[in-house]
Write a protein that holds these residues in place. Structure first.
Motif, PDB file in Angstrom:
ATOM      1  N   THR A 227      40.567  40.268  36.716  1.00 39.94           N
ATOM      2  CA  THR A 227      40.027  41.600  36.470  1.00 39.94           C
ATOM      3  C   THR A 227      40.542  42.648  37.435  1.00 39.94           C
ATOM      4  O   THR A 227      40.633  43.824  37.083  1.00 39.94           O
ATOM      5  CB  THR A 227      38.482  41.602  36.543  1.00 39.94           C
ATOM      6  OG1 THR A 227      38.077  41.137  37.838  1.00 39.94           O
ATOM      7  CG2 THR A 227      37.879  40.726  35.468  1.00 39.94           C
ATOM      8  N   CYS A 228      40.893  42.249  38.652  1.00 40.07           N
ATOM      9  CA  CYS A 228      41.222  43.232  39.696  1.00 40.07           C
ATOM     10  C   CYS A 228      42.603  43.058  40.322  1.00 40.07           C
ATOM     11  O   CYS A 228      43.186  44.032  40.806  1.00 40.07           O
ATOM     12  CB  CYS A 228      40.175  43.168  40.810  1.00 40.07           C
ATOM     13  SG  CYS A 228      38.478  43.369  40.251  1.00 40.07           S
ATOM     14  N   TYR A 229      43.125  41.852  40.342  1.00 36.34           N
ATOM     15  CA  TYR A 229      44.410  41.581  40.991  1.00 36.34           C
ATOM     16  C   TYR A 229      45.325  40.836  40.014  1.00 36.34           C
ATOM     17  O   TYR A 229      45.644  39.662  40.189  1.00 36.34           O
ATOM     18  CB  TYR A 229      44.215  40.738  42.254  1.00 36.34           C
ATOM     19  CG  TYR A 229      43.426  41.429  43.333  1.00 36.34           C
ATOM     20  CD1 TYR A 229      43.937  42.533  44.005  1.00 36.34           C
ATOM     21  CD2 TYR A 229      42.161  40.981  43.699  1.00 36.34           C
ATOM     22  CE1 TYR A 229      43.218  43.175  44.999  1.00 36.34           C
ATOM     23  CE2 TYR A 229      41.423  41.610  44.697  1.00 36.34           C
ATOM     24  CZ  TYR A 229      41.964  42.703  45.345  1.00 36.34           C
ATOM     25  OH  TYR A 229      41.251  43.337  46.333  1.00 36.34           O
ATOM     26  N   VAL A 269      43.802  35.825  47.878  1.00 34.32           N
ATOM     27  CA  VAL A 269      42.468  35.697  47.284  1.00 34.32           C
ATOM     28  C   VAL A 269      41.844  34.363  47.669  1.00 34.32           C
ATOM     29  O   VAL A 269      40.670  34.287  48.051  1.00 34.32           O
ATOM     30  CB  VAL A 269      42.541  35.842  45.752  1.00 34.32           C
ATOM     31  CG1 VAL A 269      41.182  35.536  45.117  1.00 34.32           C
ATOM     32  CG2 VAL A 269      42.987  37.252  45.367  1.00 34.32           C
ATOM     33  N   ASP A 270      42.622  33.288  47.590  1.00 33.73           N
ATOM     34  CA  ASP A 270      42.108  31.969  47.945  1.00 33.73           C
ATOM     35  C   ASP A 270      41.635  31.927  49.396  1.00 33.73           C
ATOM     36  O   ASP A 270      40.577  31.371  49.705  1.00 33.73           O
ATOM     37  CB  ASP A 270      43.181  30.907  47.711  1.00 33.73           C
ATOM     38  CG  ASP A 270      43.542  30.754  46.237  1.00 33.73           C
ATOM     39  OD1 ASP A 270      42.702  31.122  45.393  1.00 33.73           O
ATOM     40  OD2 ASP A 270      44.662  30.300  45.951  1.00 33.73           O
ATOM     41  N   LYS A 307      42.218  42.987  55.902  1.00 28.69           N
ATOM     42  CA  LYS A 307      43.643  43.114  55.596  1.00 28.69           C
ATOM     43  C   LYS A 307      44.277  41.739  55.605  1.00 28.69           C
ATOM     44  O   LYS A 307      43.830  40.854  56.334  1.00 28.69           O
ATOM     45  CB  LYS A 307      44.317  44.010  56.642  1.00 28.69           C
ATOM     46  CG  LYS A 307      43.807  45.453  56.619  1.00 28.69           C
ATOM     47  CD  LYS A 307      44.545  46.295  57.657  1.00 28.69           C
ATOM     48  CE  LYS A 307      44.069  47.744  57.607  1.00 28.69           C
ATOM     49  NZ  LYS A 307      44.775  48.599  58.580  1.00 28.69           N
ATOM     50  N   PRO A 308      45.312  41.502  54.804  1.00 31.99           N
ATOM     51  CA  PRO A 308      46.030  42.444  53.937  1.00 31.99           C
ATOM     52  C   PRO A 308      45.401  42.640  52.545  1.00 31.99           C
ATOM     53  O   PRO A 308      45.704  43.593  51.865  1.00 31.99           O
ATOM     54  CB  PRO A 308      47.403  41.800  53.797  1.00 31.99           C
ATOM     55  CG  PRO A 308      47.129  40.335  53.875  1.00 31.99           C
ATOM     56  CD  PRO A 308      46.006  40.188  54.861  1.00 31.99           C
ATOM     57  N   LEU A 309      44.496  41.724  52.156  1.00 33.90           N
ATOM     58  CA  LEU A 309      43.935  41.826  50.804  1.00 33.90           C
ATOM     59  C   LEU A 309      43.145  43.121  50.631  1.00 33.90           C
ATOM     60  O   LEU A 309      43.133  43.709  49.545  1.00 33.90           O
ATOM     61  CB  LEU A 309      43.044  40.616  50.513  1.00 33.90           C
ATOM     62  CG  LEU A 309      42.456  40.518  49.105  1.00 33.90           C
ATOM     63  CD1 LEU A 309      43.563  40.499  48.051  1.00 33.90           C
ATOM     64  CD2 LEU A 309      41.569  39.284  48.973  1.00 33.90           C
ATOM     65  N   LYS A 316      43.965  46.445  36.981  1.00 33.73           N
ATOM     66  CA  LYS A 316      42.882  46.039  36.084  1.00 33.73           C
ATOM     67  C   LYS A 316      43.369  45.046  35.037  1.00 33.73           C
ATOM     68  O   LYS A 316      44.526  45.043  34.625  1.00 33.73           O
ATOM     69  CB  LYS A 316      42.267  47.257  35.414  1.00 33.73           C
ATOM     70  CG  LYS A 316      43.202  47.996  34.470  1.00 33.73           C
ATOM     71  CD  LYS A 316      42.516  49.227  33.888  1.00 33.73           C
ATOM     72  CE  LYS A 316      43.453  49.939  32.903  1.00 33.73           C
ATOM     73  NZ  LYS A 316      42.819  51.139  32.310  1.00 33.73           N
ATOM     74  N   GLY A 317      42.425  44.220  34.593  1.00 28.92           N
ATOM     75  CA  GLY A 317      42.710  43.230  33.570  1.00 28.92           C
ATOM     76  C   GLY A 317      42.440  43.756  32.177  1.00 28.92           C
ATOM     77  O   GLY A 317      42.162  44.942  31.976  1.00 28.92           O
TER      78      GLY A 317
END
Length: 361
Positions: A227-229, A269-270, A307-309, A316-317
């Motif tokens: 949805t976001c990345y 993300v992980d 950071k960095p994420l 957007k998805g």
């Protein structure tokens, strides 16, 4: 449709007669439900408040504040009004017979009728155990764990009984142009990662339906990635009925166990989930779509990222109108049930809380 509306109005009048509440406002029902919708009064909130005052009972927390809103445009019918002290199933209401709604366009393998399903039980396919407590089953119908809602059926949900959702409140610190944290009343200000669905003006916290327990948070991570990345991945086109939220449910169906194209490789993300996920809330979720026989329950975590994420560009998805960081220095356009989760995140991170002092649920 006209016949259904007439039946619904008749049910309302019978409800009011049984409660002895016809003297003051029964004329508001008019001849059809559509006339109620056009009324200048805020019918849902006004009637709920009036019924509660008549019984001298204050509104109880987590008792369908949103669920019992009288008219739902998605369902197209008006809920039967229920005084606060008559919500619990233990209170006998022999006249109670609300309209029934089941949206058969929702993509699900669930049967139209629940007579062959086993409730308060988890098998290899679906967990039908409530996060809150065991719920009653009336013959073959599961009964909302929080009580009456004024509407029966499966509604727009995928499952009869509890519909579990994995919810991720993603937060970061708000930084001014100088790169320094901004404080209000000595508390640092946070931002929350929120989305808007197509055909919906409210912001929402990223969430995904889950059928099984997900201790490794695969569904939460998958939802955030998709949805976001997005990182350029493309999903196939879904030509199915229902609104944008239902289409997203189609996309994420089985996300905790099924691999999708975007599930491969996103170490940032992980890493964020491994380092910073904290349980915020697990239980019943007041929702405008809840019915007597199908309702939302949530397993909510807070992932506070650095950071960095935190500086990464958002993408957007599918079926999402907007994904953005929203500063929590004031209230934002979000429903009270999700505002409650933002409030919990602010408390957890010891951040400035624009919802401080409000019960919300």
């Amino acid at each position: 449709a006209a016949e259904l509306k007439q039946i619904t109005v008749k049910q309302h009048r019978e409800t009011l007669n049984s409660l002895g509440l016809t003297s003051k406002r029964s004329c508001l029902f008019g001849n059809t439900v559509s006339q109620v919708e056009d009324s200048p009064l805020d019918f849902g909130h006004d009637l709920s408040s009036w019924a509660m005052q008549a019984h001298n009972k204050p509104a109880a927390p987590h008792k369908h504040a949103l669920t019992r809103d009288s008219y739902n445009k998605k369902y197209g019918v008006t809920r039967v009004p229920i005084p606060t002290d008559c919500i619990d199933w233990e209170i006998s209401l022999d006249f109670y017979d609300p309209p029934e709604i089941t949206d058969e366009s929702v993509n699900t393998d669930e049967p139209i009728y629940p007579d062959k399903l086993r409730f308060n039980f988890a098998d290899e396919q679906v967990n039908r155990i409530s996060y809150l407590k065991p719920y009653h089953v009336d013959g073959t119908d599961p009964l909302n764990v929080r009580g009456r809602t004024g509407l029966k059926g499966r509604g727009v949900f995928r499952r009869w009984g509890p519909n579990h959702h994995a919810v991720t409140v993603v937060t970061r610190w708000y930084l001014a142009g100088t790169g320094k944290q901004v404080h209000i009343k000595t508390r640092p200000v946070m931002e929350a990662l929120l989305i808007k669905y197509e055909e919906d003006d409210f912001y929402h916290i990223p969430s995904v339906p889950i059928d099984q327990e997900d201790p490794f948070r695969k569904a939460n991570k998958q939802c955030l990635k998709d949805t976001c990345y997005r990182k350029g991945e493309k999903y196939p086109i879904f030509n199915r009925g229902g609104n944008s939220r239902n289409k997203l449910q189609d996309i994420f169906k089985g996300a905790a166990t099924v691999s999708t194209p975007s599930s491969s490789g996103d170490p940032e993300v992980d890493k964020a989930f491994k380092a910073a996920n904290q349980i915020l809330y697990r239980g019943y979720m007041d929702d405008i779509y809840n019915t007597d026989n199908a309702w939302m329950e949530v397993d909510v975590i807070n992932v506070h990222i650095e950071k960095p994420l935190a500086d990464r560009q958002l993408e957007k998805g599918p079926h999402i109108a907007e994904v953005s960081w929203q500063k929590l220095d004031s209230k934002i356009h979000i429903r009270t049930n999700e505002a409650y989760l933002l409030k919990l995140a602010c408390q957890r991170q010891k951040a400035f809380n624009p919802y401080s002092g409000e019960s919300l649920l």
